[in-house]
Design a protein around this motif. Structure first.
Motif, mmCIF file in Angstrom:
data_model
loop_
_atom_site.group_PDB
_atom_site.id
_atom_site.type_symbol
_atom_site.label_atom_id
_atom_site.label_comp_id
_atom_site.label_asym_id
_atom_site.label_seq_id
_atom_site.Cartn_x
_atom_site.Cartn_y
_atom_site.Cartn_z
ATOM 1 N N ALA A 168 0.837 -1.205 0.000
ATOM 2 C CA ALA A 168 0.000 0.000 0.000
ATOM 3 C C ALA A 168 0.871 1.255 0.000
ATOM 4 C CB ALA A 168 -0.931 -0.002 1.214
ATOM 5 N N ILE A 169 1.918 1.237 0.816
ATOM 6 C CA ILE A 169 2.806 2.398 0.904
ATOM 7 C C ILE A 169 3.462 2.667 -0.457
ATOM 8 C CG2 ILE A 169 4.967 3.218 1.940
ATOM 9 C CD1 ILE A 169 3.959 1.719 4.539
ATOM 10 N N LYS A 170 3.808 1.568 -1.155
ATOM 11 C CA LYS A 170 4.422 1.687 -2.492
ATOM 12 C C LYS A 170 3.560 2.490 -3.457
ATOM 13 C CE LYS A 170 6.798 -2.653 -3.028
ATOM 14 N NZ LYS A 170 6.646 -3.965 -3.684
ATOM 15 N N VAL A 171 2.237 2.368 -3.328
ATOM 16 C CA VAL A 171 1.377 3.079 -4.280
ATOM 17 C C VAL A 171 0.782 4.354 -3.658
ATOM 18 C CG1 VAL A 171 0.866 1.074 -5.696
ATOM 19 C CG2 VAL A 171 -0.614 1.594 -3.738
ATOM 20 N N GLY A 172 1.470 4.870 -2.630
ATOM 21 C CA GLY A 172 1.129 6.212 -2.178
ATOM 22 C C GLY A 172 0.254 6.319 -0.942
ATOM 23 N N TYR A 173 -0.017 5.216 -0.277
ATOM 24 C CA TYR A 173 -0.793 5.330 0.967
ATOM 25 C C TYR A 173 0.122 5.761 2.106
ATOM 26 C CZ TYR A 173 -4.820 3.114 -1.233
ATOM 27 O OH TYR A 173 -5.885 2.853 -2.048
ATOM 28 N N TYR A 174 -0.473 6.443 3.069
ATOM 29 C CA TYR A 174 0.244 6.993 4.220
ATOM 30 C C TYR A 174 -0.151 6.148 5.424
ATOM 31 C CZ TYR A 174 1.494 10.727 7.561
ATOM 32 O OH TYR A 174 2.023 11.476 8.576
ATOM 33 N N GLU A 175 0.851 5.624 6.127
ATOM 34 C CA GLU A 175 0.521 4.663 7.186
ATOM 35 C C GLU A 175 0.070 5.346 8.471
ATOM 36 O OE1 GLU A 175 3.481 1.686 8.032
ATOM 37 O OE2 GLU A 175 2.260 0.809 9.646
ATOM 38 N N ILE A 176 -0.995 4.834 9.038
ATOM 39 C CA ILE A 176 -1.567 5.341 10.283
ATOM 40 C C ILE A 176 -1.672 4.188 11.266
ATOM 41 C CG2 ILE A 176 -3.663 6.287 11.372
ATOM 42 C CD1 ILE A 176 -2.612 8.339 9.535
ATOM 43 N N GLN A 177 -1.294 4.434 12.519
ATOM 44 C CA GLN A 177 -1.542 3.438 13.562
ATOM 45 C C GLN A 177 -2.518 4.049 14.551
ATOM 46 O OE1 GLN A 177 1.369 1.461 16.210
ATOM 47 N NE2 GLN A 177 2.247 0.687 14.309
ATOM 48 N N PRO A 178 -3.785 3.758 14.409
ATOM 49 C CA PRO A 178 -4.795 4.425 15.234
ATOM 50 C C PRO A 178 -5.073 3.659 16.521
ATOM 51 C CG PRO A 178 -5.901 3.058 13.647
ATOM 52 C CD PRO A 178 -4.409 2.839 13.448
ATOM 53 N N PRO A 179 -5.788 4.305 17.461
ATOM 54 C CA PRO A 179 -6.279 3.579 18.631
ATOM 55 C C PRO A 179 -7.268 2.506 18.166
ATOM 56 C CG PRO A 179 -6.604 5.951 18.901
ATOM 57 C CD PRO A 179 -6.183 5.721 17.486
ATOM 58 N N ILE A 180 -7.361 1.439 18.943
ATOM 59 C CA ILE A 180 -8.312 0.398 18.564
ATOM 60 C C ILE A 180 -9.558 0.425 19.452
ATOM 61 C CG2 ILE A 180 -6.615 -1.053 17.420
ATOM 62 C CD1 ILE A 180 -6.468 -2.758 19.857
ATOM 63 N N LEU A 181 -9.629 1.410 20.345
ATOM 64 C CA LEU A 181 -10.877 1.680 21.049
ATOM 65 C C LEU A 181 -11.367 3.043 20.580
ATOM 66 C CD1 LEU A 181 -9.620 -0.530 22.970
ATOM 67 C CD2 LEU A 181 -10.964 0.536 24.762
ATOM 68 N N ILE A 182 -12.647 3.156 20.385
ATOM 69 C CA ILE A 182 -13.190 4.414 19.879
ATOM 70 C C ILE A 182 -14.397 4.831 20.718
ATOM 71 C CG2 ILE A 182 -12.429 4.252 17.483
ATOM 72 C CD1 ILE A 182 -15.863 3.321 17.698
ATOM 73 N N ASN A 183 -14.690 6.148 20.667
ATOM 74 C CA ASN A 183 -15.834 6.640 21.429
ATOM 75 C C ASN A 183 -17.107 6.615 20.575
ATOM 76 O OD1 ASN A 183 -15.688 8.936 19.777
ATOM 77 N ND2 ASN A 183 -14.415 10.035 21.247
ATOM 78 N N GLU A 184 -18.183 7.021 21.209
ATOM 79 C CA GLU A 184 -19.490 6.948 20.572
ATOM 80 C C GLU A 184 -19.582 7.846 19.332
ATOM 81 O OE1 GLU A 184 -23.948 7.521 22.253
ATOM 82 O OE2 GLU A 184 -22.427 6.934 23.701
ATOM 83 N N ASP A 185 -18.992 9.041 19.418
ATOM 84 C CA ASP A 185 -19.039 9.961 18.280
ATOM 85 C C ASP A 185 -18.407 9.338 17.039
ATOM 86 O OD1 ASP A 185 -20.317 11.866 19.741
ATOM 87 O OD2 ASP A 185 -18.535 13.078 20.137
ATOM 88 N N SER A 186 -17.304 8.614 17.255
ATOM 89 C CA SER A 186 -16.638 7.977 16.122
ATOM 90 C C SER A 186 -17.508 6.866 15.544
ATOM 91 C CB SER A 186 -15.278 7.416 16.547
ATOM 92 O OG SER A 186 -14.436 8.464 16.962
ATOM 93 N N GLY A 187 -18.154 6.124 16.432
ATOM 94 C CA GLY A 187 -19.049 5.060 15.970
ATOM 95 C C GLY A 187 -20.185 5.614 15.130
ATOM 96 N N PHE A 188 -20.662 6.786 15.506
ATOM 97 C CA PHE A 188 -21.723 7.429 14.739
ATOM 98 C C PHE A 188 -21.186 7.907 13.390
ATOM 99 C CE2 PHE A 188 -24.069 11.201 13.385
ATOM 100 C CZ PHE A 188 -25.356 10.687 13.331
ATOM 101 N N GLY A 189 -20.000 8.460 13.411
ATOM 102 C CA GLY A 189 -19.426 9.066 12.211
ATOM 103 C C GLY A 189 -19.344 8.126 11.025
ATOM 104 N N THR A 190 -18.980 6.884 11.253
ATOM 105 C CA THR A 190 -18.832 5.951 10.145
ATOM 106 C C THR A 190 -20.040 5.033 9.979
ATOM 107 O OG1 THR A 190 -17.282 4.903 11.674
ATOM 108 C CG2 THR A 190 -16.361 5.855 9.678
ATOM 109 N N GLY A 191 -21.036 5.189 10.847
ATOM 110 C CA GLY A 191 -22.289 4.483 10.620
ATOM 111 C C GLY A 191 -22.510 3.225 11.440
ATOM 112 N N GLN A 192 -21.622 2.937 12.410
ATOM 113 C CA GLN A 192 -21.834 1.750 13.251
ATOM 114 C C GLN A 192 -22.920 2.022 14.294
ATOM 115 O OE1 GLN A 192 -18.756 2.696 12.254
ATOM 116 N NE2 GLN A 192 -18.499 0.924 10.955
ATOM 117 N N LEU A 193 -23.001 3.291 14.713
ATOM 118 C CA LEU A 193 -23.981 3.690 15.728
ATOM 119 C C LEU A 193 -24.932 4.714 15.121
ATOM 120 C CD1 LEU A 193 -21.627 4.199 18.796
ATOM 121 C CD2 LEU A 193 -23.102 2.258 18.355
ATOM 122 N N PRO A 194 -26.144 4.814 15.548
ATOM 123 C CA PRO A 194 -26.799 3.880 16.451
ATOM 124 C C PRO A 194 -27.199 2.636 15.671
ATOM 125 C CG PRO A 194 -28.342 5.521 15.668
ATOM 126 C CD PRO A 194 -27.030 5.839 15.025
#
Length: 423
Positions: A189-215
């Motif tokens: 992925a990096i070879k074709v221009g992606y930028y690597e991110i290491q995010p937290p693996i716990l998320i809050n409610e707002d984040s769950g709403f943002g991508t559509g998991q919640l409610p």
RNA sequence: AGAGGGGUGUCCGAGUGGUUUAAGGAGCACGCUUGGAAAGCGUGUGUAGGUCUCAAGCUUACCGAGGGUUCGAAUCCCUUCCCCUCUACCA
């Protein structure tokens, strides 16, 4: 989340789209939403005009007090005090109307792209291409759940002991194969221009709403007891939410991020005959690619992401096919989804290993992820895809590459594994 | 985890109940000026909603978030999140 202005301006298109996604009573719901919005607007207007009067009076009282005309100020104050009740009442009614409307709006899925086939079940997905050919399997070929025992590389019993079903323990060459795949996928992925991110693996409610998991889909996620944080079902959630409440500079687009995380899914109620071994787990590793685009380039990006995923499968020499999902089988937030499935030689079936989707503005609207074009702020398009999820890739590699001298590691992985065979 | 201090616009920063319509500065954009540039001068500079055929205009909300007190809240009260310092703990 669909936007109200869009629904108002395109109510027929909305109804047709929702129907393709098998929403019952689509027409009724759309008209109800518009009526609720009318109601909200009217109440809001009433509240605001009362507020306007009250604001002007408050200002007047202020200058009266300053110039020492206390008595006049008192009179005015008594007058305005009566307004308070009206304002509060109208504001509350407007807020309630808005909430009612939003509660209904968030239950609606995204509209499908025009190329999405009609249909309700997985059988009606459209196969758009098949690559490679059936692997040559020996007669006594074993499914991966037997192979992992034979070579002692993945241990479900140990996982059962320390956690529970669906949490395997990877050991020795099994663990090293995992690590090799993760690094391989990230590097590609990096070879074709992606930028690597290491995010937290716990998320809050707002984040769950943002991508559509919640409610709605909280039943599919694990939650921490004290903090109420969710374990991510996919890296899509934290990586896309990086851009929540952000107005991205047009020059920074497109954004291409990649991240590896473990993924946690409760998979409540979905256990059965077809989910043996690595086919379905509560915890697994996945490399996810996420892109953010201006509307006009997002579909081109979707094709590019699909080709990237296919490239990975080709390099691993796995026989695969690509599906265009039908309206009934698509995810809630997606406008167009391609699924990639690899052939599992010993199970004699296709296994889904990637899902690549364009969400158009559906997530961006929830996230308030915008960019400015000609001074106007518009919603971005978000896309993501698995590149790739490990367990079923491992299952297919083990099954398809088994032979008398053990399991042959694909050549491209050998620099990552440091060994050529599992035996 | 304990004690204390904070969170104001793109950034810095003033502001402890009433011309704050958020001062001032920086940045940025445009204009004037210039051979050209800098300096200087001038103008503008957020988001979301409502109204409006469009634009302009008018209007409402937003000073971490949510609630409350008041005719009036950046300012007072409550809840909560985050940051800093010290202490404690720790990889």
């Amino acid at each position: 989340m669909l936007t109200i202005p869009f629904i108002r301006a395109n109510s027929e298109i909305t109804i047709q789209g929702l129907t393709k996604k098998h929403v019952a009573n689509a027409s009724e719901i759309v008209h109800q939403l518009i009526a609720m919005d009318d109601q909200r607007k009217s109440l809001l207007q009433q509240a605001e005009s009362a507020l306007e009067i009250s604001n002007a009076a408050a200002k007047e009282i202020g200058s009266l007090m300053q110039s020492g005309q206390k008595e006049l100020a008192e009179v005015k104050r008594a007058e305005t005090a009566a307004l308070k009740g009206t304002i509060r009442e109208k504001e509350e009614a407007a807020k309630a109307a808005e909430k009612q409307m939003l509660d209904l709006l968030v239950t609606l899925p995204n509209l499908p792209h025009s190329s999405v086939p009609k249909g309700k079940t997985a059988e009606e997905n459209e196969v758009i291409l098949t690559w490679g050919s059936l692997p040559n399997m020996q007669v006594d070929a074993q499914p991966h759940w037997d192979l992992i025992k034979k070579y002692d590389i993945i241990d479900f019993d140990l996982g059962n002991k320390i956690t529970g079903a669906g949490f395997p323990v990877y050991k020795g060459k099994g663990a090293r194969l995992q690590r090799a795949l993760i690094n391989f996928f990230l590097d590609e992925a990096i070879k074709v221009g992606y930028y690597e991110i290491q995010p937290p693996i716990l998320i809050n409610e707002d984040s769950g709403f943002g991508t559509g998991q919640l409610p709605d889909k909280e039943g599919q996620m694990y939650v921490t007891k004290e903090e109420g944080l969710f374990l991510i079902p996919t890296a899509e959630v934290p990586i896309t939410n990086l851009y929540r409440d952000v107005i991205v500079n047009e020059k920074e687009l497109p954004i291409k991020n990649v991240g590896h995380t473990p993924c946690f899914r409760r998979e409540a109620g979905s256990w059965g005959a077809h989910v043996r071994g690595l086919n379905r787990l509560h915890q697994f590793d996945k490399i996810e690619i996420v892109q953010i685009h201006k509307p006009e380039t997002s579909y081109q990006a979707l094709e590019e992401m699909s080709l990237h995923v296919q490239g990975l499968l080709q390099k691993l020499n796995l026989h695969y096919r690509v599906l265009r999902l039908c309206g009934g089988d698509m995810g809630f937030a997606s406008a167009l989804t391609y699924d990639m499935e690899v052939w599992s030689g010993a199970q004699n079936r296709w296994l889904e290993v990637s899902s690549v989707s364009n969400f158009e503005t559906f997530q961006a609207n929830r996230l308030k992820l915008r960019t400015k074009v000609d001074g106007k702020s518009i919603l971005c398009h978000t896309l993501n895809g698995s590149a790739l999820a490990l367990p079923r890739i491992v299952a297919a590699l083990l099954e398809n590459n088994q032979g008398p001298d053990g399991i042959k590691i694909p050549e491209i992985l050998v620099p990552y594994t440091g060994f050529t065979h599992i035996n």
